[in-house]
Design an enzyme around this catalytic site. Sequence first.
Site, PDB file in Angstrom:
ATOM      1  N   ASP A  40      19.844   8.339  50.283  1.00 24.26           N
ATOM      2  CA  ASP A  40      20.533   9.585  49.932  1.00 24.26           C
ATOM      3  C   ASP A  40      20.186  10.030  48.504  1.00 24.26           C
ATOM      4  OD1 ASP A  40      22.162  11.739  50.347  1.00 24.26           O
ATOM      5  OD2 ASP A  40      24.049  10.642  50.181  1.00 24.26           O
TER       6      ASP A  40
ATOM      7  N   HIS B 157      12.659  15.666  49.092  1.00 22.61           N
ATOM      8  CA  HIS B 157      12.364  14.957  50.349  1.00 22.61           C
ATOM      9  C   HIS B 157      10.939  14.396  50.325  1.00 22.61           C
ATOM     10  CE1 HIS B 157      16.152  16.118  51.937  1.00 22.61           C
ATOM     11  NE2 HIS B 157      15.868  17.399  52.086  1.00 22.61           N
TER      12      HIS B 157
ATOM     13  N   LEU C  32       6.607  -6.951  59.553  1.00 23.48           N
ATOM     14  CA  LEU C  32       7.869  -6.232  59.337  1.00 23.48           C
ATOM     15  C   LEU C  32       8.125  -5.184  60.428  1.00 23.48           C
ATOM     16  CD1 LEU C  32      10.163  -5.334  57.144  1.00 23.48           C
ATOM     17  CD2 LEU C  32       8.503  -3.568  56.559  1.00 23.48           C
TER      18      LEU C  32
HETATM   19  C1  IPE Z   1      23.311  10.526  55.150  1.00 21.28           C
HETATM   20  O1  IPE Z   1      23.223  11.371  54.056  1.00 21.28           O
HETATM   21  C2  IPE Z   1      22.151  10.721  56.055  1.00 21.28           C
HETATM   22  C3  IPE Z   1      20.862  10.325  55.527  1.00 21.28           C
HETATM   23  C4  IPE Z   1      20.644   9.735  54.387  1.00 21.28           C
HETATM   24  C5  IPE Z   1      19.746  10.585  56.381  1.00 21.28           C
HETATM   25  P1  IPE Z   1      23.980  12.778  54.021  1.00 21.28           P
HETATM   26  O2  IPE Z   1      23.646  13.384  52.719  1.00 21.28           O
HETATM   27  O3  IPE Z   1      23.695  13.554  55.233  1.00 21.28           O
HETATM   28  O4  IPE Z   1      25.507  12.307  54.072  1.00 21.28           O
HETATM   29  P2  IPE Z   1      26.833  13.028  53.596  1.00 21.28           P
HETATM   30  O5  IPE Z   1      26.809  14.397  54.212  1.00 21.28           O
HETATM   31  O6  IPE Z   1      26.794  13.088  52.112  1.00 21.28           O
HETATM   32  O7  IPE Z   1      27.945  12.160  54.099  1.00 21.28           O
HETATM   33  C1  IPE Z   2      18.982  12.385  51.892  1.00 19.70           C
HETATM   34  O1  IPE Z   2      18.988  13.250  50.815  1.00 19.70           O
HETATM   35  C2  IPE Z   2      17.926  12.742  52.904  1.00 19.70           C
HETATM   36  C3  IPE Z   2      18.436  13.413  54.103  1.00 19.70           C
HETATM   37  C4  IPE Z   2      19.689  13.506  54.451  1.00 19.70           C
HETATM   38  C5  IPE Z   2      17.435  14.002  54.973  1.00 19.70           C
HETATM   39  P1  IPE Z   2      19.902  14.545  50.812  1.00 19.70           P
HETATM   40  O2  IPE Z   2      19.125  15.695  51.349  1.00 19.70           O
HETATM   41  O3  IPE Z   2      21.184  14.279  51.502  1.00 19.70           O
HETATM   42  O4  IPE Z   2      20.140  14.722  49.249  1.00 19.70           O
HETATM   43  P2  IPE Z   2      21.472  15.136  48.532  1.00 19.70           P
HETATM   44  O5  IPE Z   2      22.561  14.221  49.010  1.00 19.70           O
HETATM   45  O6  IPE Z   2      21.728  16.554  48.898  1.00 19.70           O
HETATM   46  O7  IPE Z   2      21.189  14.944  47.075  1.00 19.70           O
HETATM   47 MG    MG Z   3      22.972  13.586  50.890  1.00 22.64          MG
END
Ligand code: IPE
Ligand code: IPE
Ligand code: MG
Length: 243
Positions: free
Chosen positions: A18, A35, A129
């Site tokens: 995240d 990303h 792995l």
């Molecule tokens: C969780 O992150 C999903 C992934 C890392 C793929 P999100 O950014 O979607 O989660 P919330 O919305 O903060 O709970």
């Molecule tokens: C996690 O990063 C990756 C995905 C959920 C695809 P986020 O896109 O949730 O990044 P933040 O949480 O907005 O910083």
């Molecule tokens: Mg996120």
Amino acid sequence: MESNSPKNLPRHVAIIMDGNGRWAAARGWPRILGHREGARNVRRMTTACQDRGIKILTLYAFSAENWTRPTREISMLMQLLKIYAVRERTTFMKNQIRFQVIGDTSKLPSEIQKVLKDTIEMTASNKGLILQLALSYGGRDEILRAVKAMIDAKLESEAVTEENFSKFLDTSGQIEPDLIIRTSGELRLSNFLIWQSAYSEFYFTDTLWPDFNEAELDAAFADFRGRQRRFGAVDLIAKPHLN
Ligand code: IPE
Ligand code: IPE
Ligand code: MG
């Protein structure tokens, strides 16, 4: 090297990657660049886990709930996924990495499904792995799909045991995650491996996913080594008088 010792090393590591969006926003960049950097880090952390002797690395890459994001962000994420799943094939074959996917992949665009399927098949007999991406993955969705599959299989109610139920999950046959890491300071599971994490250890860090590195991974493993996993039993080491 101590950190490479298999002693008390998690066998199955799962990471909630995240913070990509915030990493980009902090630089005044569009989220997709976060990303892209996050995808680069997947490569680095896969190598790091392989070097340390981890058996399974599960990465939460796209949740069932992430479909609610803007269409543009979703389509760019799908493009990144496609590029990744094709480009990494050479490395997977060279390093004996077995690529797998969990989640409801039927929701992914068909060209992505095809690319993933080809990579999965190509690496199926690799012995190193297991790198598993959670894509269009939601723990509740996975449980409901398992329940439906059990009903379709006409299981008797006596056969509905925890062991049998686990066999209907996407992670069928796998050891459960020993350690779940979440980056970016959020202290929640966000629907990740909710059945399988019943006795997982958790490691949370404020570091955003693109900045998470080998040193942090080792810190997480060192933390894990210091944990006492009791699985509900009495800890005879901590309480020798009960022994
Ligand atoms: C969780 O992150 C999903 C992934 C890392 C793929 P999100 O950014 O979607 O989660 P919330 O919305 O903060 O709970
Ligand atoms: C996690 O990063 C990756 C995905 C959920 C695809 P986020 O896109 O949730 O990044 P933040 O949480 O907005 O910083
Ligand atoms: Mg996120």
